[in-house]
Write a protein that holds these residues in place. Structure first.
Motif, PDB file in Angstrom:
ATOM      1  N   SER A 179       0.829  -1.253   0.056  1.00 46.01           N
ATOM      2  CA  SER A 179      -0.162  -0.016  -0.004  1.00 46.01           C
ATOM      3  C   SER A 179       1.031   1.355  -0.045  1.00 46.01           C
ATOM      4  O   SER A 179       0.514   2.365  -0.641  1.00 46.01           O
ATOM      5  CB  SER A 179      -1.001   0.130   1.006  1.00 46.01           C
ATOM      6  OG  SER A 179      -1.606  -1.031   1.288  1.00 46.01           O
ATOM      7  N   ASN A 180       1.954   1.118   0.629  1.00 50.77           N
ATOM      8  CA  ASN A 180       2.791   2.473   0.856  1.00 50.77           C
ATOM      9  C   ASN A 180       3.490   2.535  -0.657  1.00 50.77           C
ATOM     10  O   ASN A 180       3.566   3.774  -1.057  1.00 50.77           O
ATOM     11  CB  ASN A 180       3.853   1.991   1.944  1.00 50.77           C
ATOM     12  CG  ASN A 180       5.074   3.250   1.984  1.00 50.77           C
ATOM     13  OD1 ASN A 180       6.075   3.204   1.532  1.00 50.77           O
ATOM     14  ND2 ASN A 180       4.541   4.267   2.727  1.00 50.77           N
ATOM     15  N   TYR A 181       3.807   1.438  -1.296  1.00 54.67           N
ATOM     16  CA  TYR A 181       4.377   1.731  -2.428  1.00 54.67           C
ATOM     17  C   TYR A 181       3.505   2.136  -3.579  1.00 54.67           C
ATOM     18  O   TYR A 181       3.687   2.993  -4.440  1.00 54.67           O
ATOM     19  CB  TYR A 181       5.150   0.513  -2.958  1.00 54.67           C
ATOM     20  CG  TYR A 181       5.820   0.284  -4.316  1.00 54.67           C
ATOM     21  CD1 TYR A 181       6.946   0.825  -4.545  1.00 54.67           C
ATOM     22  CD2 TYR A 181       5.104  -0.100  -5.503  1.00 54.67           C
ATOM     23  CE1 TYR A 181       7.460   1.068  -5.617  1.00 54.67           C
ATOM     24  CE2 TYR A 181       5.668   0.062  -6.824  1.00 54.67           C
ATOM     25  CZ  TYR A 181       6.971   0.530  -6.833  1.00 54.67           C
ATOM     26  OH  TYR A 181       7.565   0.586  -8.001  1.00 54.67           O
ATOM     27  N   ALA A 182       2.334   1.743  -3.436  1.00 50.66           N
ATOM     28  CA  ALA A 182       1.263   2.027  -4.430  1.00 50.66           C
ATOM     29  C   ALA A 182       1.096   3.541  -4.323  1.00 50.66           C
ATOM     30  O   ALA A 182       0.638   4.286  -5.064  1.00 50.66           O
ATOM     31  CB  ALA A 182      -0.180   1.275  -4.219  1.00 50.66           C
ATOM     32  N   LYS A 183       0.851   4.141  -3.089  1.00 47.18           N
ATOM     33  CA  LYS A 183       0.662   5.392  -2.807  1.00 47.18           C
ATOM     34  C   LYS A 183       1.651   6.226  -3.419  1.00 47.18           C
ATOM     35  O   LYS A 183       1.358   7.386  -4.105  1.00 47.18           O
ATOM     36  CB  LYS A 183       0.438   5.541  -1.180  1.00 47.18           C
ATOM     37  CG  LYS A 183      -0.003   7.027  -0.831  1.00 47.18           C
ATOM     38  CD  LYS A 183       0.029   7.138   0.784  1.00 47.18           C
ATOM     39  CE  LYS A 183      -0.374   8.779   1.063  1.00 47.18           C
ATOM     40  NZ  LYS A 183      -0.438   8.885   2.650  1.00 47.18           N
ATOM     41  N   ALA A 184       2.936   5.917  -3.199  1.00 44.80           N
ATOM     42  CA  ALA A 184       4.104   6.640  -3.661  1.00 44.80           C
ATOM     43  C   ALA A 184       4.145   6.721  -5.201  1.00 44.80           C
ATOM     44  O   ALA A 184       4.553   7.702  -5.899  1.00 44.80           O
ATOM     45  CB  ALA A 184       5.308   6.174  -3.134  1.00 44.80           C
ATOM     46  N   GLN A 185       3.604   5.687  -5.937  1.00 44.12           N
ATOM     47  CA  GLN A 185       3.514   5.493  -7.496  1.00 44.12           C
ATOM     48  C   GLN A 185       2.207   5.874  -7.878  1.00 44.12           C
ATOM     49  O   GLN A 185       2.070   6.107  -9.145  1.00 44.12           O
ATOM     50  CB  GLN A 185       3.914   3.991  -7.823  1.00 44.12           C
ATOM     51  CG  GLN A 185       5.306   3.357  -7.218  1.00 44.12           C
ATOM     52  CD  GLN A 185       6.371   4.392  -7.771  1.00 44.12           C
ATOM     53  OE1 GLN A 185       6.236   4.791  -9.106  1.00 44.12           O
ATOM     54  NE2 GLN A 185       7.426   4.663  -6.917  1.00 44.12           N
ATOM     55  N   ILE A 236      -3.997  -0.291  -5.511  1.00 47.71           N
ATOM     56  CA  ILE A 236      -3.321  -1.818  -4.983  1.00 47.71           C
ATOM     57  C   ILE A 236      -4.474  -2.771  -5.719  1.00 47.71           C
ATOM     58  O   ILE A 236      -4.072  -4.065  -5.795  1.00 47.71           O
ATOM     59  CB  ILE A 236      -3.387  -1.500  -3.532  1.00 47.71           C
ATOM     60  CG1 ILE A 236      -2.411  -2.857  -3.053  1.00 47.71           C
ATOM     61  CG2 ILE A 236      -4.359  -1.590  -2.601  1.00 47.71           C
ATOM     62  CD1 ILE A 236      -1.975  -3.056  -1.739  1.00 47.71           C
ATOM     63  N   GLN A 237      -5.755  -2.543  -5.551  1.00 52.57           N
ATOM     64  CA  GLN A 237      -6.858  -3.449  -5.868  1.00 52.57           C
ATOM     65  C   GLN A 237      -6.699  -3.995  -7.469  1.00 52.57           C
ATOM     66  O   GLN A 237      -6.893  -4.941  -7.900  1.00 52.57           O
ATOM     67  CB  GLN A 237      -8.274  -2.857  -5.687  1.00 52.57           C
ATOM     68  CG  GLN A 237      -8.330  -2.926  -4.020  1.00 52.57           C
ATOM     69  CD  GLN A 237      -9.687  -2.278  -3.640  1.00 52.57           C
ATOM     70  OE1 GLN A 237     -10.268  -1.726  -4.422  1.00 52.57           O
ATOM     71  NE2 GLN A 237     -10.311  -3.007  -2.803  1.00 52.57           N
ATOM     72  N   ASN A 238      -6.515  -2.881  -8.368  1.00 52.34           N
ATOM     73  CA  ASN A 238      -6.314  -2.766  -9.781  1.00 52.34           C
ATOM     74  C   ASN A 238      -5.032  -3.532 -10.202  1.00 52.34           C
ATOM     75  O   ASN A 238      -4.810  -4.030 -11.294  1.00 52.34           O
ATOM     76  CB  ASN A 238      -6.691  -1.649 -10.325  1.00 52.34           C
ATOM     77  CG  ASN A 238      -8.241  -1.031 -10.290  1.00 52.34           C
ATOM     78  OD1 ASN A 238      -8.859  -2.305  -9.670  1.00 52.34           O
ATOM     79  ND2 ASN A 238      -8.343  -0.030 -10.310  1.00 52.34           N
ATOM     80  N   ASP A 239      -3.892  -3.377  -9.347  1.00 54.97           N
ATOM     81  CA  ASP A 239      -2.585  -3.608  -9.878  1.00 54.97           C
ATOM     82  C   ASP A 239      -1.906  -4.135  -8.513  1.00 54.97           C
ATOM     83  O   ASP A 239      -0.535  -3.798  -8.333  1.00 54.97           O
ATOM     84  CB  ASP A 239      -1.670  -2.168 -10.356  1.00 54.97           C
ATOM     85  CG  ASP A 239      -0.773  -2.718 -10.939  1.00 54.97           C
ATOM     86  OD1 ASP A 239      -0.622  -3.740 -11.412  1.00 54.97           O
ATOM     87  OD2 ASP A 239       0.138  -1.685 -11.410  1.00 54.97           O
ATOM     88  N   ALA A 240      -2.201  -5.172  -8.142  1.00 58.28           N
ATOM     89  CA  ALA A 240      -1.517  -5.914  -7.198  1.00 58.28           C
ATOM     90  C   ALA A 240      -0.338  -6.519  -7.393  1.00 58.28           C
ATOM     91  O   ALA A 240       0.565  -6.400  -6.645  1.00 58.28           O
ATOM     92  CB  ALA A 240      -2.340  -7.046  -6.620  1.00 58.28           C
ATOM     93  N   ASP A 241      -0.298  -7.058  -8.674  1.00 57.94           N
ATOM     94  CA  ASP A 241       1.377  -7.606  -9.033  1.00 57.94           C
ATOM     95  C   ASP A 241       1.986  -6.346  -9.054  1.00 57.94           C
ATOM     96  O   ASP A 241       3.263  -6.302  -8.795  1.00 57.94           O
ATOM     97  CB  ASP A 241       0.885  -8.264 -10.179  1.00 57.94           C
ATOM     98  CG  ASP A 241       0.447  -9.631 -10.100  1.00 57.94           C
ATOM     99  OD1 ASP A 241       0.376 -10.140  -8.808  1.00 57.94           O
ATOM    100  OD2 ASP A 241       0.011 -10.347 -11.128  1.00 57.94           O
ATOM    101  N   GLY A 242       1.756  -5.325  -9.671  1.00 59.32           N
ATOM    102  CA  GLY A 242       2.435  -4.224 -10.056  1.00 59.32           C
ATOM    103  C   GLY A 242       2.904  -3.524  -8.661  1.00 59.32           C
ATOM    104  O   GLY A 242       3.929  -2.896  -8.839  1.00 59.32           O
ATOM    105  N   VAL A 243       2.430  -3.516  -7.758  1.00 63.64           N
ATOM    106  CA  VAL A 243       2.867  -2.845  -6.452  1.00 63.64           C
ATOM    107  C   VAL A 243       3.531  -3.951  -5.295  1.00 63.64           C
ATOM    108  O   VAL A 243       3.837  -3.634  -4.286  1.00 63.64           O
ATOM    109  CB  VAL A 243       1.577  -2.161  -5.809  1.00 63.64           C
ATOM    110  CG1 VAL A 243       1.031  -1.147  -6.733  1.00 63.64           C
ATOM    111  CG2 VAL A 243       0.572  -3.143  -5.380  1.00 63.64           C
ATOM    112  N   GLY A 244       3.582  -5.306  -5.826  1.00 61.55           N
ATOM    113  CA  GLY A 244       4.199  -6.287  -5.339  1.00 61.55           C
ATOM    114  C   GLY A 244       3.574  -6.695  -3.870  1.00 61.55           C
ATOM    115  O   GLY A 244       4.117  -7.276  -3.026  1.00 61.55           O
ATOM    116  N   LEU A 245       2.183  -6.843  -4.106  1.00 61.91           N
ATOM    117  CA  LEU A 245       1.423  -7.400  -3.040  1.00 61.91           C
ATOM    118  C   LEU A 245       1.562  -8.995  -3.148  1.00 61.91           C
ATOM    119  O   LEU A 245       1.361  -9.603  -4.199  1.00 61.91           O
ATOM    120  CB  LEU A 245       0.003  -7.130  -3.163  1.00 61.91           C
ATOM    121  CG  LEU A 245      -1.048  -7.568  -2.154  1.00 61.91           C
ATOM    122  CD1 LEU A 245      -0.762  -7.237  -0.766  1.00 61.91           C
ATOM    123  CD2 LEU A 245      -2.595  -7.395  -2.684  1.00 61.91           C
TER     124      LEU A 245
END
Length: 294
Positions: free
Chosen positions: A127-133, A137-146
Motif C-alpha cells: 500500500s505504501n508503494y502504491a501510494k508513492a507510485q 493496489i486492488q487494480n494492480d496487485a502484482d505491479g505494487v508487489g502485493l
C-alpha cells in the motif's frame, strides 16, 4: 571410573526450524517415528544457535577455497580459537579434520504434529508503494508487489540431549596445541549458560527456548545418558523407574516451576529437583572442579 564427559537432557518449549519451501508456502521440519509425524529442531540448527549465543563463534573466521569453511592454521586452531571447538575440516593444502567436542541430538516434539497454518501478506508495504507510485493496489496487485504467503507454525515441548567430551575440549592434536584449564572450563560453562537461557529468532520473532526441565551432570560415559528415559506424554513428565534409577547414580535435576507440566507436584515430590538456575550453577562448579580451577 573417572568422569570424563558432561551430559544433559533438556525439555524446552521451542519452535521448529523450517525445511524446504514451495513457492510462498514454508513448512516446518519433521521426522517420522512410532508411526507418527513429529516436528523437530535439527541438531545442526540447535548447535548453531547455542554456539552463537554462547559467544563461541565470536572469533570465527571463514575462507572460501573451493568450499566455504572455517579458517584453520597453526596459529588459529581449536586450542586458540573457540569457534573451532565445534569441529572443523580444512582442505586448504594439507587436509585437517578435528571432530567436535560438543554433541547434540535433534530436539523432537513430545506430541505428534497437528498442522497449524498461518496466513500473512505484505499489505502495508504494498500500500505504501502504491501510494508513492500513484497506483491502485486492488487494480494492480502484482505491479505494487502485493504478495500473500503462508507457513506452518509449531511451538511445542521438545526434548534434546547434549554431551560434551571434557577430555577433548581445548585440544587440537593436528597442531599439538592445548588451551589452559581456565580456558577449557570457561568454554564449557559458556555453552551451559547458553543452554540455560537459550533464545531463538524464528520468522523474525524471538522464541524463548529455556529449559523447563533438565537432568544430567558429569558422567563416566561419553553418551547421551538420559536420551531414552526422558519422556512427556499429554503434558506430563513420566516418572519411570529407569529415569529415577539413572538419576540416583549421582545426577541432578532442575525444574522451572511454570505449570507447564500437569504433574508438576509429582515431579517435585519424586525427583526433588533444584531450580533450573541452581542446577546450572551447580554444574558450572562441577566443571571448574573437573579442570582444577576452583
Amino acid at each position: 571410573m573417572k568422569k570424563k564427559a558432561l551430559t544433559v537432557t533438556v525439555v524446552a518449549n521451542m519452535t521448529s526450524n523450517y525445511s524446504e519451501g514451495l513457492g510462498n508456502i514454508a513448512s516446518v521440519q519433521k521426522v517420522f517415528k512410532n508411526r507418527k509425524v513429529y516436528t523437530v529442531r535439527s541438531r545442526e540448527s540447535l548447535k548453531n544457535a547455542i554456539m552463537v549465543q554462547s559467544g563461541m563463534y565470536d572469533d570465527l573466521q571463514t575462507e572460501v577455497d573451493g568450499a566455504t569453511q572455517k579458517l584453520v592454521n597453526s596459529e588459529l586452531n581449536a586450542a586458540t580459537c573457540r569457534a573451532l571447538e565445534g569441529g572443523y575440516m580444512s582442505t586448504k593444502g594439507t587436509t585437517y579434520v578435528r571432530k567436535s567436542s560438543i554433541y547434540l541430538t535433534d530436539a523432537i516434539a513430545c506430541e505428534s504434529f497437528v498442522s497449524e497454518t498461518r496466513f500473512h501478506n505484505n499489505l502495508y508495504l504494498a500500500s505504501n508503494y502504491a501510494k508513492a507510485q500513484g497506483k491502485n493496489i486492488q487494480n494492480d496487485a502484482d505491479g505494487v508487489g502485493l504478495m500473500p504467503y503462508q507457513y506452518e507454525y509449531d511451538k511445542s515441548l521438545k526434548v534434546y540431549s547434549m554431551t560434551i567430551d571434557l577430555e577433548m575440549v581445548g585440544k587440537d592434536e593436528n597442531f599439538g596445541a592445548e588451551a589452559s584449564a581456565e580456558e577449557k572450563a570457561e568454554r564449557v560453562n559458556a555453552i551451559l549458560r547458553a543452554v540455560e537461557t537459550l533464545s531463538l529468532v524464528v520468522k523474525g520473532n524471538l522464541d524463548n527456548a529455556e529449559p523447563v526441565f533438565v537432568v544430567g551432570g558429569l558422567s563416566e560415559r561419553k553418551t547421551h545418558y538420559f536420551e531414552n528415559v526422558v519422556h512427556v506424554e499429554e503434558d506430563r513428565l513420566l516418572m519411570t523407574d529407569d529415569l529415577q534409577a539413572k538419576i540416583g547414580e549421582g545426577y541432578r535435576t532442575g525444574l522451572l516451576k511454570s505449570r507447564v507440566f500437569l504433574n508438576e507436584a509429582e515431579v517435585e515430590e519424586t525427583l526433588h529437583p533444584l531450580s533450573v538456575s541452581a542446577f546450572f550453577d551447580a554444574l558450572a562448579d562441577d566443571v571448574k572442579k573437573y579442570y582444577g580451577v576452583d
